[in-house]
Design a protein around this motif. Structure first.
Motif: not given
Length: 554
Positions: A395-404, A434-449
């Motif tokens: 939801v946060a990413a969608a709201v931020a994306g639509i606003a931008v 993220l997929s190619a390097i095998g990184a782990t996505l966390t909630l703070p990671g979503i905040a980074g996105i």
């Protein structure tokens, strides 16, 4: 004039296509996950190809199948904070030192007289000699067992401190050796815990040292903290002891340097054993689940070279005598040595199930924990909470994306549309990396996105504003676009390099959630600069070559 060579265009679209191809499996996460788990089960020999054929066929083999690993806060799992009881290692060191101390003192028997080990604190070794006058010779003999401390902080120090109080020689580890032992114990515990968790096949666990004697474990996808504790908390200390007696409760008492341990199957049977083992789990080179001659689950083990030699000599000297196989202070079996055993392999049988024999093999293969672990903090995060976090992040990413998106179109018109296309490609490239390097996505990671979504258009804003300025003075729209990109490039690099340095510092100095944020922020900076300078410009050039406008509005 605007001009991008063909090879440059092919390279740009190739990078975009490759990044989106790696990001695509995340749109079909459950299907690809089952596909990967099926292949892993076949490779590990846990399932046949026919058993998992449906799961494997759920995703084409020619497409990328790498996924973004979900962290503990998104997938659910277990969190433990454990403290390693390093004092246990001191006691084991002193107990293992006694045979060597006894041998060197026997060589000085004329001076030190009789030698007897005395009750002492766990981290000390007390040896009584008959004439107190021989204490100096005894101390000198025992000091020959001391070696230089093998650590940078203990340069010049010895491993043992030896002193005498009357007719008692007291041996302890030196302070430098204790510090080195603590460090080795933590390192060994970390490695063994990591091996045990990896054997179970969990995805992207977080296992790290905290302070001088604590270990943090975060394992996504595991059922509960109790399940993780059963796996991590089991010491799996395997030892082989000579048997000195056997009987029921009340009939067996431990003598000096002896143990009384129960039979694992028969609660009423006790064994009296010599305290110092002949072999330990450290002498094992491999352990695998199997079946005994009766078709019952068992564990087959193989000894290393030194262990096989020691066991061969012991069995040759003790034909007809029983010896006990002890696991975590319970006697698994106590067979009688019929002949010398020099093959270096053996079998542990008992009241096992297929699951328990497999688990024991995993624990023995990973190695015994050098010291007991006390769990100070434990939490179980359910998958429902992780699903809520994912939904909130979406939801946060969608709201931020639509606003931008709306802002860019409203502010820059058609050029804003080009920036929005690049923005969507940018998000795809982040997930591809993220997929190619095998990184782990966390909630703070979503905040980074989410933060990256807002930052991604900053470069385009600088470029478009610069183009606006150049349209007032430049000769034609083509020249204005070219100058806009050239003059905005330095400002874009400066702004993003400083932010990238911040992300690197966060990753190096931080841990856990902070690192997750730093990873997505750093990758987002790289992809946003690429899409702003190359992808957006390529879209504008393609449009300009087709339309050839005499006048443009930004």
């Amino acid at each position: 004039m605007l001009n991008i060579p063909l090879w440059n265009r092919v390279l740009i679209w190739g990078v975009v296509a490759l990044g989106l191809a790696f990001a695509m499996p995340n749109l079909f996460y459950p299907r690809v996950e089952r596909h990967n788990d099926g292949l892993a089960a076949v490779e590990a020999g846990l399932a046949s190809a026919e058993d998992v054929a449906e799961d494997v066929a759920g995703w084409p083999g020619f497409l990328p199948a790498t996924l973004v690993n979900l962290g503990l806060d998104l997938r659910g799992g277990a969190h433990l904070l454990a403290e390693v009881q390093v004092e246990d290692v001191y006691a084991a060191r002193m107990d293992g030192l006694w045979p060597d101390v006894r041998e060197v003192l026997r060589e000085e028997r004329e001076t030190v007289g009789t030698i007897r080990r005395q009750p002492s604190p766990d981290d000390e070794l007390w040896v009584r000699i008959s004439p107190p006058e021989g204490s100096d010779a005894a101390r000198a003999a025992v000091r020959t067992l001391s070696t230089p401390v093998s650590s940078l902080t203990g340069v010049g120090a010895s491993t043992l401190d030896v002193r005498a109080e009357g007719d008692v020689v007291i041996v302890t580890l030196s302070e430098a050796e204790r510090a080195a032992t603590d460090d080795r114990t933590l390192r060994q515990s970390l490695e063994i815990v990591r091996n045990r968790v990896d054997e179970v096949g969990t995805r992207e666990p977080t296992i790290q040292r905290v302070g001088d004697r604590r270990i943090l474990l975060q394992v996504p996808g595991i059922g509960s903290a109790e399940e993780l504790k059963r796996l991590i908390g089991t010491t799996a200390r395997l030892t082989f002891h000579p048997v000195t007696g056997r009987g029921g409760e009340g009939n067996v008492e431990a003598g000096a340097r002896e143990l009384v341990l129960p039979d694992v199957d028969d609660e009423g049977v006790l064994y009296r054993l010599e305290q110092t083992p002949v072999l330990t789990g450290e002498d094992l080179s491999d352990a695998q689940p199997g079946f005994d001659q009766n078709g019952l689950p068992s564990v087959n083990f193989r000894l290393n070279t030194s262990g096989a030699r020691t066991f061969c000599e012991f069995s040759q000297n003790n034909v007809g005598a029983p010896f006990a196989i002890v696991l975590d202070e319970h006697v698994l079996s106590a067979p009688t040595i019929r002949e010398a055993i020099c093959g270096g392999s053996g079998q542990i049988s008992g009241n096992f199930t297929v699951e328990s024999s497999t688990e024991l093999a995993v624990l023995l293969r990973a190695g015994a924990l050098p010291a007991e672990m006390t769990f100070l903090e434990e939490r179980t995060i359910g998958p429902e909470l992780g699903a809520d976090s994912i939904a909130a992040g979406e939801v946060a990413a969608a709201v931020a994306g639509i606003a931008v998106l709306v802002f860019m179109v409203a502010s820059y018109g058609l050029f804003g549309v080009f920036a929005n296309i690049a923005l969507m490609i940018n998000v795809g490239l982040i997930f591809g990396l993220l997929s190619a390097i095998g990184a782990t996505l966390t909630l703070p990671g979503i905040a980074g996105i989410v933060l990256t979504i807002g930052m991604a258009v900053d470069a385009n804003v600088l470029i478009f504003e610069r183009i606006r300025e150049e349209l007032k003075t430049a000769k034609g729209p083509s020249r204005a676009i070219e100058l806009g990109y050239e003059k905005a490039r330095s400002a874009i690099y400066d702004a993003n390099i400083t932010t990238f340095i911040t992300a690197v510092i966060l990753y190096v100095m931080g841990s856990g959630p902070v690192r997750g944020f730093a990873i997505t922020l750093g990758l987002g900076i790289i992809t946003s600069v690429f899409t702003a300078i190359y992808v957006t410009r390529l879209l504008i050039v393609i449009w300009f070559e087709r339309r050839r406008p005499k006048k443009i509005e930004v």
